[in-house]
Design an enzyme around this catalytic site. Structure first.
Site, PDB file in Angstrom:
ATOM      1  N   ASP A  92     -21.301 -23.331  36.868  1.00  0.00           N
ATOM      2  CA  ASP A  92     -22.009 -24.351  38.136  1.00  0.00           C
ATOM      3  C   ASP A  92     -20.975 -25.580  38.966  1.00  0.00           C
ATOM      4  O   ASP A  92     -20.253 -25.735  37.836  1.00  0.00           O
ATOM      5  CB  ASP A  92     -23.271 -25.082  38.001  1.00  0.00           C
ATOM      6  CG  ASP A  92     -23.900 -25.443  37.005  1.00  0.00           C
ATOM      7  OD1 ASP A  92     -22.851 -26.624  36.547  1.00  0.00           O
ATOM      8  OD2 ASP A  92     -25.288 -25.933  36.908  1.00  0.00           O
ATOM      9  N   SER A  93     -21.106 -26.172  40.262  1.00  0.00           N
ATOM     10  CA  SER A  93     -19.992 -27.075  40.390  1.00  0.00           C
ATOM     11  C   SER A  93     -20.408 -28.436  40.032  1.00  0.00           C
ATOM     12  O   SER A  93     -19.921 -29.600  39.834  1.00  0.00           O
ATOM     13  CB  SER A  93     -20.278 -27.095  41.688  1.00  0.00           C
ATOM     14  OG  SER A  93     -21.775 -27.869  42.653  1.00  0.00           O
ATOM     15  N   GLY A  94     -21.188 -28.762  39.493  1.00  0.00           N
ATOM     16  CA  GLY A  94     -21.684 -30.091  38.291  1.00  0.00           C
ATOM     17  C   GLY A  94     -22.734 -30.811  39.314  1.00  0.00           C
ATOM     18  O   GLY A  94     -23.246 -31.887  39.066  1.00  0.00           O
ATOM     19  N   PHE A  96     -26.012 -30.438  41.519  1.00  0.00           N
ATOM     20  CA  PHE A  96     -26.438 -30.707  41.227  1.00  0.00           C
ATOM     21  C   PHE A  96     -27.967 -31.263  40.068  1.00  0.00           C
ATOM     22  O   PHE A  96     -28.208 -31.943  39.817  1.00  0.00           O
ATOM     23  CB  PHE A  96     -27.232 -28.605  40.927  1.00  0.00           C
ATOM     24  CG  PHE A  96     -29.581 -29.483  40.490  1.00  0.00           C
ATOM     25  CD1 PHE A  96     -30.430 -29.441  41.612  1.00  0.00           C
ATOM     26  CD2 PHE A  96     -29.277 -29.074  38.969  1.00  0.00           C
ATOM     27  CE1 PHE A  96     -31.406 -29.254  41.422  1.00  0.00           C
ATOM     28  CE2 PHE A  96     -31.317 -29.109  38.898  1.00  0.00           C
ATOM     29  CZ  PHE A  96     -31.860 -29.490  39.891  1.00  0.00           C
ATOM     30  N   ASP A 146     -21.644 -27.992  46.184  1.00  0.00           N
ATOM     31  CA  ASP A 146     -22.769 -28.574  47.130  1.00  0.00           C
ATOM     32  C   ASP A 146     -23.537 -29.256  47.255  1.00  0.00           C
ATOM     33  O   ASP A 146     -23.967 -30.107  46.359  1.00  0.00           O
ATOM     34  CB  ASP A 146     -23.130 -26.442  47.860  1.00  0.00           C
ATOM     35  CG  ASP A 146     -24.631 -26.284  45.997  1.00  0.00           C
ATOM     36  OD1 ASP A 146     -23.652 -27.324  44.921  1.00  0.00           O
ATOM     37  OD2 ASP A 146     -25.456 -26.251  46.657  1.00  0.00           O
ATOM     38  N   GLN A 189     -27.215 -22.765  52.189  1.00  0.00           N
ATOM     39  CA  GLN A 189     -28.255 -23.787  51.230  1.00  0.00           C
ATOM     40  C   GLN A 189     -28.982 -24.198  53.372  1.00  0.00           C
ATOM     41  O   GLN A 189     -28.727 -23.121  53.986  1.00  0.00           O
ATOM     42  CB  GLN A 189     -27.792 -24.986  51.718  1.00  0.00           C
ATOM     43  CG  GLN A 189     -27.734 -25.267  50.024  1.00  0.00           C
ATOM     44  CD  GLN A 189     -28.286 -25.608  48.437  1.00  0.00           C
ATOM     45  OE1 GLN A 189     -29.659 -25.204  49.081  1.00  0.00           O
ATOM     46  NE2 GLN A 189     -28.151 -25.142  47.763  1.00  0.00           N
ATOM     47  N   ASP A 266     -30.149 -17.029  36.513  1.00  0.00           N
ATOM     48  CA  ASP A 266     -30.066 -17.665  35.152  1.00  0.00           C
ATOM     49  C   ASP A 266     -30.657 -18.808  34.709  1.00  0.00           C
ATOM     50  O   ASP A 266     -31.551 -19.256  35.991  1.00  0.00           O
ATOM     51  CB  ASP A 266     -28.499 -18.914  35.193  1.00  0.00           C
ATOM     52  CG  ASP A 266     -28.422 -19.887  35.997  1.00  0.00           C
ATOM     53  OD1 ASP A 266     -28.881 -21.235  35.800  1.00  0.00           O
ATOM     54  OD2 ASP A 266     -28.799 -19.910  37.213  1.00  0.00           O
ATOM     55  N   CYS A 306     -35.458  -7.311  18.504  1.00  0.00           N
ATOM     56  CA  CYS A 306     -34.716  -8.660  17.802  1.00  0.00           C
ATOM     57  C   CYS A 306     -35.407  -9.151  16.489  1.00  0.00           C
ATOM     58  O   CYS A 306     -36.512  -8.927  15.738  1.00  0.00           O
ATOM     59  CB  CYS A 306     -34.918 -10.214  18.909  1.00  0.00           C
ATOM     60  SG  CYS A 306     -37.119 -10.385  18.258  1.00  0.00           S
ATOM     61  N   HIS A 335     -35.395 -13.637  20.033  1.00  0.00           N
ATOM     62  CA  HIS A 335     -36.642 -13.019  20.950  1.00  0.00           C
ATOM     63  C   HIS A 335     -36.785 -13.100  22.494  1.00  0.00           C
ATOM     64  O   HIS A 335     -36.825 -12.372  23.622  1.00  0.00           O
ATOM     65  CB  HIS A 335     -37.723 -13.640  20.197  1.00  0.00           C
ATOM     66  CG  HIS A 335     -39.065 -12.443  21.471  1.00  0.00           C
ATOM     67  ND1 HIS A 335     -39.529 -11.137  20.850  1.00  0.00           N
ATOM     68  CD2 HIS A 335     -40.161 -12.917  22.331  1.00  0.00           C
ATOM     69  CE1 HIS A 335     -40.208 -10.855  21.903  1.00  0.00           C
ATOM     70  NE2 HIS A 335     -40.602 -11.660  22.307  1.00  0.00           N
TER      71      HIS A 335
END
Length: 361
Positions: A92-94, A96, A146, A189, A266, A306, A335
């Site tokens: 991600d761009s950082g 947030f 953004d 956005q 994510d 698992c 798990h």
């Protein structure tokens, strides 16, 4: 080296399944990306994450630029080598994290100035610097810089924020170094306003990103409003490019978003919940701390492969979590990540068969 491409193999109504081809291999969609914020998925070995079925990880520009720094990582061979992960990585761009974690954050046309949450050192993160950091890391998929519009926001506030994101997207695109098999995604956005979402998408589509993310959701608006936005927002984006819904990870939300045309997700939910003693199962969530599991000799799920389910009882997991043993976090996280990858596999199978989703977990 393969070119970056998105091949849709099956479609059922708005839901799509396919393959994204990258310089670091293929990823199946719809895809869930475990979050490896600081170059590691918490409580997991990278090879263990791969064993859960994950095709791609997410890393975080903000945290990695502070520690150990992008410059150090590139000297050590790039993020893939550094963390022993040879599959795709999206960063991600950082933006947030800068706006949510740092002290004395100030947003200007140039970018965001902030003080590190670690030691107070001052930094300036711009679209160009964010893109450069992601290049140094060797990110397979780079995100444009953004401003994540806070919720609630008035129409005018959301418009001003969206327009800034568009200008930053232009600068991010100009700074991106195009290489075969690598990609940059733009982020639309506009908060909960259809007119703004449409304009944002139109502006970013003109920049011809390799994929597009829908940002500014799962920030407090609730599922009903989020789904309302997703009823129209994906339709503003190209059909032949991946669509990524940022930060969304509740199983019911993933299923609802896939049915509205989303391809990638994510979230920290499976890892954070695992460390806190919560397990996801087909039958709902299990709080393993609950005293009723102290004598339960059955596994979390009988048909889960698992290690936590193959080798240990709920009673043992209860014991580990209650006394704070690291193994408890490891097994519960393993798990949960397995559950999420199994969920995505099940979703892909339903799309291939042309079936409506008749499950919500």
């Amino acid at each position: 080296m393969s070119k970056f491409s998105f091949n849709i193999h099956h479609q059922h109504k708005k839901a799509r399944s396919g393959i994204i081809v990258t310089a670091h291999g293929e990823m199946r969609t719809p895809a869930f990306m475990p979050v490896g914020t600081r170059g590691t998925v918490k409580a997991m070995l990278p090879e263990s994450v791969a064993e859960t079925g994950a095709d791609i990880l997410l890393g975080n520009t903000y945290h990695l630029m502070l520690q150990p720094t992008a410059e150090r990582i590139v000297q050590l061979g790039g993020l893939h080598k550094f963390m022993n992960w040879d599959k795709p990585i999206l960063t991600d761009s950082g933006g947030f994290q800068v706006m949510s974690l740092s002290k004395l954050c100030k947003i200007t046309e140039e970018g965001v100035s902030f003080s590190s949450h670690i030691n107070g050192d001052k930094y300036m993160l711009t679209p160009e610097r964010s893109t450069e950091i992601q290049y140094l890391l060797g990110s397979t998929i780079t995100m444009a810089f953004d401003e994540c519009t806070p919720y609630p926001a008035t129409f005018e506030e959301a418009k001003t924020s969206m327009q800034l994101t568009t200008r930053w997207a232009n600068r991010s695109r100009n700074a991106f170094v195009k290489r075969e098999g690598y990609a940059q995604f733009g982020i639309i956005q506009g908060s909960v306003y259809e007119e703004l979402r449409e304009q944002s998408a139109k502006d970013l589509v003109e920049l011809d990103f390799e994929g597009y993310a829908i940002g500014g959701l799962a920030v407090g608006e609730g599922q009903e409003l989020m789904f309302k936005v997703l009823d129209y927002a994906p339709e503003f984006l190209p059909q032949n490019k991946p669509r990524y819904l940022m930060g969304v990870g509740k199983p019911v939300d993933i299923i609802g978003a896939v049915s509205r045309g989303i391809d990638m997700f994510d979230c920290v939910i499976p890892t954070r919940s695992g460390r806190n003693g919560q397990a996801f199962t087909k039958y709902g969530t299990v709080n393993i701390r609950n005293s009723k599991y102290a004598d339960d000799n059955k596994p979390l799920e009988h048909d889960c492969l698992c290690p936590a389910c193959r080798n240990y009882s709920k009673a043992y997991l209860h014991h580990l979590v209650r006394i704070g043993e690291i193994l408890g976090s490891m097994l519960m996280t393993w798990h949960n990540l397995t559950y999420f990858q199994n969920l995505m596999s099940r979703i892909r199978a339903y799309i291939k068969l042309g079936k409506d989703f008749d499950f919500d977990s």
